[in-house]
Design a protein around this motif. Structure first.
Motif, PDB file in Angstrom:
ATOM      1  N   ALA A  68      -1.426   1.770   7.185  1.00  0.00           N
ATOM      2  CA  ALA A  68      -1.647   0.353   6.522  1.00  0.00           C
ATOM      3  C   ALA A  68      -0.384  -0.254   6.114  1.00  0.00           C
ATOM      4  O   ALA A  68      -0.059  -1.439   6.057  1.00  0.00           O
ATOM      5  CB  ALA A  68      -2.814   0.496   5.487  1.00  0.00           C
ATOM      6  N   TYR A  87      -4.261  -5.944   5.655  1.00  0.00           N
ATOM      7  CA  TYR A  87      -3.972  -4.771   5.326  1.00  0.00           C
ATOM      8  C   TYR A  87      -3.688  -4.329   3.966  1.00  0.00           C
ATOM      9  O   TYR A  87      -3.839  -3.126   3.559  1.00  0.00           O
ATOM     10  CB  TYR A  87      -2.867  -4.228   6.257  1.00  0.00           C
ATOM     11  CG  TYR A  87      -3.125  -4.267   7.673  1.00  0.00           C
ATOM     12  CD1 TYR A  87      -4.209  -3.268   8.206  1.00  0.00           C
ATOM     13  CD2 TYR A  87      -2.692  -5.111   8.713  1.00  0.00           C
ATOM     14  CE1 TYR A  87      -4.566  -3.237   9.445  1.00  0.00           C
ATOM     15  CE2 TYR A  87      -3.086  -4.999   9.842  1.00  0.00           C
ATOM     16  CZ  TYR A  87      -4.221  -4.357  10.312  1.00  0.00           C
ATOM     17  OH  TYR A  87      -4.551  -4.100  11.813  1.00  0.00           O
ATOM     18  N   ARG A 109      -4.929  -5.555   1.160  1.00  0.00           N
ATOM     19  CA  ARG A 109      -6.390  -5.645   0.503  1.00  0.00           C
ATOM     20  C   ARG A 109      -7.153  -4.295   1.189  1.00  0.00           C
ATOM     21  O   ARG A 109      -7.877  -3.874   0.252  1.00  0.00           O
ATOM     22  CB  ARG A 109      -7.073  -6.715   0.690  1.00  0.00           C
ATOM     23  CG  ARG A 109      -6.438  -7.906  -0.053  1.00  0.00           C
ATOM     24  CD  ARG A 109      -7.373  -9.368  -0.052  1.00  0.00           C
ATOM     25  NE  ARG A 109      -7.027  -9.899   1.308  1.00  0.00           N
ATOM     26  CZ  ARG A 109      -7.569 -10.774   1.974  1.00  0.00           C
ATOM     27  NH1 ARG A 109      -8.660 -11.207   1.510  1.00  0.00           N
ATOM     28  NH2 ARG A 109      -6.961 -11.363   3.095  1.00  0.00           N
ATOM     29  N   LYS A 110      -7.092  -3.837   2.223  1.00  0.00           N
ATOM     30  CA  LYS A 110      -7.877  -2.939   2.692  1.00  0.00           C
ATOM     31  C   LYS A 110      -7.312  -1.874   2.175  1.00  0.00           C
ATOM     32  O   LYS A 110      -8.202  -0.872   1.588  1.00  0.00           O
ATOM     33  CB  LYS A 110      -7.549  -2.835   4.171  1.00  0.00           C
ATOM     34  CG  LYS A 110      -8.353  -1.739   4.900  1.00  0.00           C
ATOM     35  CD  LYS A 110      -8.137  -1.778   6.543  1.00  0.00           C
ATOM     36  CE  LYS A 110      -8.829  -0.635   7.139  1.00  0.00           C
ATOM     37  NZ  LYS A 110      -8.523  -0.517   8.375  1.00  0.00           N
ATOM     38  N   ALA A 111      -5.886  -1.369   1.929  1.00  0.00           N
ATOM     39  CA  ALA A 111      -5.361  -0.200   1.348  1.00  0.00           C
ATOM     40  C   ALA A 111      -5.948  -0.121  -0.199  1.00  0.00           C
ATOM     41  O   ALA A 111      -6.118   0.805  -0.769  1.00  0.00           O
ATOM     42  CB  ALA A 111      -4.012  -0.168   1.400  1.00  0.00           C
ATOM     43  N   LYS A 112      -5.880  -1.524  -0.834  1.00  0.00           N
ATOM     44  CA  LYS A 112      -6.191  -1.560  -2.315  1.00  0.00           C
ATOM     45  C   LYS A 112      -7.802  -1.084  -2.463  1.00  0.00           C
ATOM     46  O   LYS A 112      -8.044  -0.093  -3.551  1.00  0.00           O
ATOM     47  CB  LYS A 112      -6.075  -2.587  -2.756  1.00  0.00           C
ATOM     48  CG  LYS A 112      -4.643  -3.221  -3.333  1.00  0.00           C
ATOM     49  CD  LYS A 112      -4.512  -4.487  -4.139  1.00  0.00           C
ATOM     50  CE  LYS A 112      -3.256  -4.903  -4.291  1.00  0.00           C
ATOM     51  NZ  LYS A 112      -2.909  -6.238  -4.917  1.00  0.00           N
ATOM     52  N   THR A 113      -8.618  -1.512  -1.743  1.00  0.00           N
ATOM     53  CA  THR A 113     -10.091  -1.012  -1.709  1.00  0.00           C
ATOM     54  C   THR A 113     -10.352   0.171  -1.374  1.00  0.00           C
ATOM     55  O   THR A 113     -10.817   0.960  -1.965  1.00  0.00           O
ATOM     56  CB  THR A 113     -10.952  -2.109  -0.841  1.00  0.00           C
ATOM     57  OG1 THR A 113     -10.561  -2.055   0.565  1.00  0.00           O
ATOM     58  CG2 THR A 113     -10.741  -3.471  -1.242  1.00  0.00           C
ATOM     59  N   GLN A 114      -9.543   0.774  -0.548  1.00  0.00           N
ATOM     60  CA  GLN A 114      -9.350   2.302  -0.219  1.00  0.00           C
ATOM     61  C   GLN A 114      -9.073   3.014  -1.329  1.00  0.00           C
ATOM     62  O   GLN A 114      -9.684   4.197  -1.634  1.00  0.00           O
ATOM     63  CB  GLN A 114      -8.782   2.761   1.109  1.00  0.00           C
ATOM     64  CG  GLN A 114      -9.604   2.008   2.188  1.00  0.00           C
ATOM     65  CD  GLN A 114      -8.628   2.423   3.642  1.00  0.00           C
ATOM     66  OE1 GLN A 114      -7.718   2.741   3.505  1.00  0.00           O
ATOM     67  NE2 GLN A 114      -9.426   2.112   4.715  1.00  0.00           N
ATOM     68  N   ARG A 115      -7.990   2.641  -1.996  1.00  0.00           N
ATOM     69  CA  ARG A 115      -7.478   3.414  -3.131  1.00  0.00           C
ATOM     70  C   ARG A 115      -8.501   3.412  -4.380  1.00  0.00           C
ATOM     71  O   ARG A 115      -8.701   4.265  -5.071  1.00  0.00           O
ATOM     72  CB  ARG A 115      -6.141   2.791  -3.684  1.00  0.00           C
ATOM     73  CG  ARG A 115      -5.102   3.437  -3.307  1.00  0.00           C
ATOM     74  CD  ARG A 115      -3.689   3.114  -3.860  1.00  0.00           C
ATOM     75  NE  ARG A 115      -3.674   1.791  -3.635  1.00  0.00           N
ATOM     76  CZ  ARG A 115      -2.490   1.036  -3.957  1.00  0.00           C
ATOM     77  NH1 ARG A 115      -1.584   1.390  -4.776  1.00  0.00           N
ATOM     78  NH2 ARG A 115      -2.464  -0.169  -3.646  1.00  0.00           N
ATOM     79  N   PRO A 159       0.783  -1.141   0.081  1.00  0.00           N
ATOM     80  CA  PRO A 159       0.090  -0.248  -0.081  1.00  0.00           C
ATOM     81  C   PRO A 159       0.984   1.239  -0.076  1.00  0.00           C
ATOM     82  O   PRO A 159       1.983   1.234   0.282  1.00  0.00           O
ATOM     83  CB  PRO A 159      -0.826  -0.237   1.262  1.00  0.00           C
ATOM     84  CG  PRO A 159      -0.534  -1.321   1.814  1.00  0.00           C
ATOM     85  CD  PRO A 159       0.711  -2.030   1.282  1.00  0.00           C
ATOM     86  N   GLY A 164     -11.874   3.028  -4.045  1.00  0.00           N
ATOM     87  CA  GLY A 164     -13.052   3.715  -3.734  1.00  0.00           C
ATOM     88  C   GLY A 164     -12.619   5.209  -3.816  1.00  0.00           C
ATOM     89  O   GLY A 164     -13.491   6.010  -4.355  1.00  0.00           O
ATOM     90  N   ALA A 165     -11.500   5.520  -3.547  1.00  0.00           N
ATOM     91  CA  ALA A 165     -11.086   7.050  -3.848  1.00  0.00           C
ATOM     92  C   ALA A 165     -10.807   7.478  -5.176  1.00  0.00           C
ATOM     93  O   ALA A 165     -11.250   8.527  -5.611  1.00  0.00           O
ATOM     94  CB  ALA A 165      -9.824   7.449  -2.791  1.00  0.00           C
TER      95      ALA A 165
END
Length: 69
Positions: A10, A56, A58-64, A5, A66-67
């Motif tokens: 994260a 962590y 995958r969480k950062a990838k989905t946040q990216r 990430p 989404g943004a």
């Protein structure tokens, strides 16, 4: 594109979990070579820390994603 990430909490958590995973695998190998079954605990810790690292990332990838979209 990097597998890690972007810099931030994260990324630090993912890297720390990855380091714990590598160290616990090394500790498990040493324990099994010495004939100790404590290596089983180290293997379990490696599995947990590996899952934390992937979480962590995958969480950062989905946040990216989404943004961006």
């Amino acid at each position: 594109m990097s597998l890690l990430p972007p810099p931030g909490p994260a990324r630090r958590l993912a890297l720390m979990a990855l380091v714990v995973c590598v160290l616990s695998v090394a500790a498990a190998v040493v324990a099994f070579v010495e004939g100790s079954f404590v290596g089983v605990v180290w293997i379990l810790m490696a599995g947990i820390s590996s899952n934390m690292a992937w979480f962590y990332v995958r969480k950062a990838k989905t946040q990216r994603a989404g943004a961006a979209g």
